[in-house]
Design an enzyme around this catalytic site. Structure first.
Site, PDB file in Angstrom:
ATOM      1  N   LYS A  13      65.324 -10.081  67.844  1.00  0.00           N
ATOM      2  CA  LYS A  13      66.546  -9.891  67.312  1.00  0.00           C
ATOM      3  C   LYS A  13      67.402  -8.765  68.017  1.00  0.00           C
ATOM      4  O   LYS A  13      68.501  -8.826  68.507  1.00  0.00           O
ATOM      5  CB  LYS A  13      66.702  -9.612  65.831  1.00  0.00           C
ATOM      6  CG  LYS A  13      66.292 -10.775  64.894  1.00  0.00           C
ATOM      7  CD  LYS A  13      66.330 -10.504  63.592  1.00  0.00           C
ATOM      8  CE  LYS A  13      65.670  -9.311  62.976  1.00  0.00           C
ATOM      9  NZ  LYS A  13      64.081  -9.532  63.023  1.00  0.00           N
ATOM     10  N   ARG A  88      68.424  -9.709  54.132  1.00  0.00           N
ATOM     11  CA  ARG A  88      67.095  -9.702  54.040  1.00  0.00           C
ATOM     12  C   ARG A  88      66.434 -10.374  53.027  1.00  0.00           C
ATOM     13  O   ARG A  88      65.228 -10.652  52.810  1.00  0.00           O
ATOM     14  CB  ARG A  88      66.169  -8.592  54.500  1.00  0.00           C
ATOM     15  CG  ARG A  88      65.700  -8.280  55.940  1.00  0.00           C
ATOM     16  CD  ARG A  88      64.935  -7.074  55.935  1.00  0.00           C
ATOM     17  NE  ARG A  88      63.876  -7.081  57.071  1.00  0.00           N
ATOM     18  CZ  ARG A  88      64.107  -6.425  58.010  1.00  0.00           C
ATOM     19  NH1 ARG A  88      65.471  -5.908  58.693  1.00  0.00           N
ATOM     20  NH2 ARG A  88      63.196  -6.502  59.003  1.00  0.00           N
ATOM     21  N   ARG A 122      54.497  -3.691  70.849  1.00  0.00           N
ATOM     22  CA  ARG A 122      55.792  -3.024  71.584  1.00  0.00           C
ATOM     23  C   ARG A 122      55.921  -1.764  71.712  1.00  0.00           C
ATOM     24  O   ARG A 122      55.293  -1.078  70.881  1.00  0.00           O
ATOM     25  CB  ARG A 122      56.825  -3.652  70.213  1.00  0.00           C
ATOM     26  CG  ARG A 122      58.087  -3.233  70.422  1.00  0.00           C
ATOM     27  CD  ARG A 122      58.880  -4.051  69.560  1.00  0.00           C
ATOM     28  NE  ARG A 122      58.922  -3.694  68.194  1.00  0.00           N
ATOM     29  CZ  ARG A 122      59.396  -4.414  67.105  1.00  0.00           C
ATOM     30  NH1 ARG A 122      60.332  -5.324  67.269  1.00  0.00           N
ATOM     31  NH2 ARG A 122      59.155  -4.003  65.853  1.00  0.00           N
ATOM     32  N   ARG A 152      56.789   2.355  67.194  1.00  0.00           N
ATOM     33  CA  ARG A 152      57.522   2.719  65.996  1.00  0.00           C
ATOM     34  C   ARG A 152      56.338   3.032  65.159  1.00  0.00           C
ATOM     35  O   ARG A 152      55.106   2.088  64.909  1.00  0.00           O
ATOM     36  CB  ARG A 152      58.242   1.371  65.457  1.00  0.00           C
ATOM     37  CG  ARG A 152      59.536   1.479  66.172  1.00  0.00           C
ATOM     38  CD  ARG A 152      60.360   0.112  65.679  1.00  0.00           C
ATOM     39  NE  ARG A 152      60.301  -0.202  64.415  1.00  0.00           N
ATOM     40  CZ  ARG A 152      60.858  -1.388  63.910  1.00  0.00           C
ATOM     41  NH1 ARG A 152      61.886  -2.086  64.829  1.00  0.00           N
ATOM     42  NH2 ARG A 152      60.874  -1.944  62.617  1.00  0.00           N
ATOM     43  N   ARG A 163      54.985  -6.803  56.489  1.00  0.00           N
ATOM     44  CA  ARG A 163      56.451  -7.034  56.913  1.00  0.00           C
ATOM     45  C   ARG A 163      56.536  -8.671  56.924  1.00  0.00           C
ATOM     46  O   ARG A 163      57.434  -9.263  56.660  1.00  0.00           O
ATOM     47  CB  ARG A 163      56.974  -6.354  58.546  1.00  0.00           C
ATOM     48  CG  ARG A 163      56.856  -4.945  58.019  1.00  0.00           C
ATOM     49  CD  ARG A 163      57.110  -4.115  59.263  1.00  0.00           C
ATOM     50  NE  ARG A 163      57.818  -4.224  60.314  1.00  0.00           N
ATOM     51  CZ  ARG A 163      57.932  -4.185  61.603  1.00  0.00           C
ATOM     52  NH1 ARG A 163      56.788  -3.532  62.128  1.00  0.00           N
ATOM     53  NH2 ARG A 163      58.792  -4.514  62.466  1.00  0.00           N
TER      54      ARG A 163
HETATM   55  P1  AMP Z   1      63.776  -3.549  61.450  1.00  0.00           P
HETATM   56  O1  AMP Z   1      64.034  -2.630  62.288  1.00  0.00           O
HETATM   57  O2  AMP Z   1      64.938  -4.428  61.049  1.00  0.00           O
HETATM   58  O3  AMP Z   1      62.437  -4.286  61.749  1.00  0.00           O
HETATM   59  O4  AMP Z   1      63.328  -2.904  59.905  1.00  0.00           O
HETATM   60  C1  AMP Z   1      62.577  -2.074  59.704  1.00  0.00           C
HETATM   61  C2  AMP Z   1      62.308  -1.795  58.287  1.00  0.00           C
HETATM   62  O5  AMP Z   1      63.485  -1.153  57.683  1.00  0.00           O
HETATM   63  C3  AMP Z   1      61.921  -3.093  57.286  1.00  0.00           C
HETATM   64  O6  AMP Z   1      60.645  -3.467  57.361  1.00  0.00           O
HETATM   65  C4  AMP Z   1      62.505  -2.455  56.076  1.00  0.00           C
HETATM   66  O7  AMP Z   1      61.484  -1.780  55.487  1.00  0.00           O
HETATM   67  C5  AMP Z   1      63.655  -1.789  56.315  1.00  0.00           C
HETATM   68  N1  AMP Z   1      64.868  -2.507  56.480  1.00  0.00           N
HETATM   69  C6  AMP Z   1      65.431  -2.980  57.454  1.00  0.00           C
HETATM   70  N2  AMP Z   1      66.707  -3.558  56.794  1.00  0.00           N
HETATM   71  C7  AMP Z   1      66.569  -3.915  55.682  1.00  0.00           C
HETATM   72  C8  AMP Z   1      67.319  -4.541  54.785  1.00  0.00           C
HETATM   73  N3  AMP Z   1      68.265  -5.515  55.160  1.00  0.00           N
HETATM   74  N4  AMP Z   1      66.829  -4.573  53.365  1.00  0.00           N
HETATM   75  C9  AMP Z   1      66.069  -3.765  52.902  1.00  0.00           C
HETATM   76  N5  AMP Z   1      65.143  -3.196  53.911  1.00  0.00           N
HETATM   77  C10 AMP Z   1      65.446  -3.087  55.277  1.00  0.00           C
END
Ligand code: AMP
Length: 210
Positions: A13, A88, A122, A152, A163
């Site tokens: 994404k 999400r 990654r 990360r 996740r």
């Molecule tokens: P990402 O960078 O999108 O993979 O997000 C990393 C982490 O941030 C996720 O595993 C969640 O713990 C948190 N997170 C990101 N977006 C959301 C969301 N819309 N709702 C809840 N938690 C989120």
């Protein structure tokens, strides 16, 4: 045009968002990036978010929805934006429909068997660039800006497992949610390269824009 980018962790994404941002002039809004910036800055939001992110769980909806609502009130998004990582779950999608208009949901579909390796391998840069160790040949700095690459904190096998489960149970139902609204564009990535996936997305978006 306002777009929701949907896809499992590791589907690409962020990579696609960076390409779409340039071509269509859409503001890229990543809730994950916003949380990471808050964690780095030691803010109250960052303190709440960290334990959930480390556990591979969703940050509570109340916190997340407020952040997005505030962000969408800023001037720069008026001409269009992409939401990367939001909504999400169904609750967030329903909330979003109350304070914003979604024109299309791009669902980036990747073989689940590829995701664990993709995410754990990654390496990212603070400029937003993302690489896989297998293509770096030992290189530890970013090709685009020269800054050091890093992994990360949540890109470890245990958290990634959580996740991916969270995605399946809470986020994947949004495919039907946007499908029922006639807004879903599914991109089956197969073995396509990031540029190949981008070309598929552009073809579909251009057809909508015309
Ligand atoms: P990402 O960078 O999108 O993979 O997000 C990393 C982490 O941030 C996720 O595993 C969640 O713990 C948190 N997170 C990101 N977006 C959301 C969301 N819309 N709702 C809840 N938690 C989120």
């Amino acid at each position: 045009m306002n777009i929701v980018l949907l896809g499992a962790p590791g589907a690409g994404k962020g990579t696609q968002a960076a390409l779409l941002e340039k071509k269509y002039n859409l503001v890229h809004i990543s809730t994950g990036d916003i949380f990471r910036a808050n964690i780095k800055g030691g803010t109250p939001i960052g303190k709440v978010a960290k334990s959930y992110i480390d556990a591979g769980q969703l940050v509570p909806d109340s916190v997340t929805c407020d952040i997005v609502k505030d962000r969408l009130q800023q001037e720069d998004v008026k001409a269009g934006y992409m939401l990367d990582g939001f909504p999400r779950n169904l609750f967030q999608a329903q909330e979003l429909d109350k304070f914003a208009r979604v024109d299309a949901c791009i669902n980036i579909s990747v073989d689940p068997a590829l995701l664990m390796d993709r995410i754990c391998g990654r390496r990212v840069c603070s400029c937003g660039a993302s690489y896989h160790v297998s293509t770096l040949g030992g290189r530890t700095t970013c090709e685009k800006c020269g800054k050091p690459l890093y992994q990360r904190d949540d890109d470890n096998p245990e958290t990634v497992g959580a996740r991916l489960k969270t995605y399946q149970t809470q986020t994947a139902p949004l495919i039907d949610y946007y499908g029922a609204q006639g807004k879903l564009i599914t991109i089956e990535c197969g073995t396509a390269s990031p540029d190949g996936v981008f070309a598929m997305i552009c073809e579909k978006l251009d057809a909508i824009i015309k």
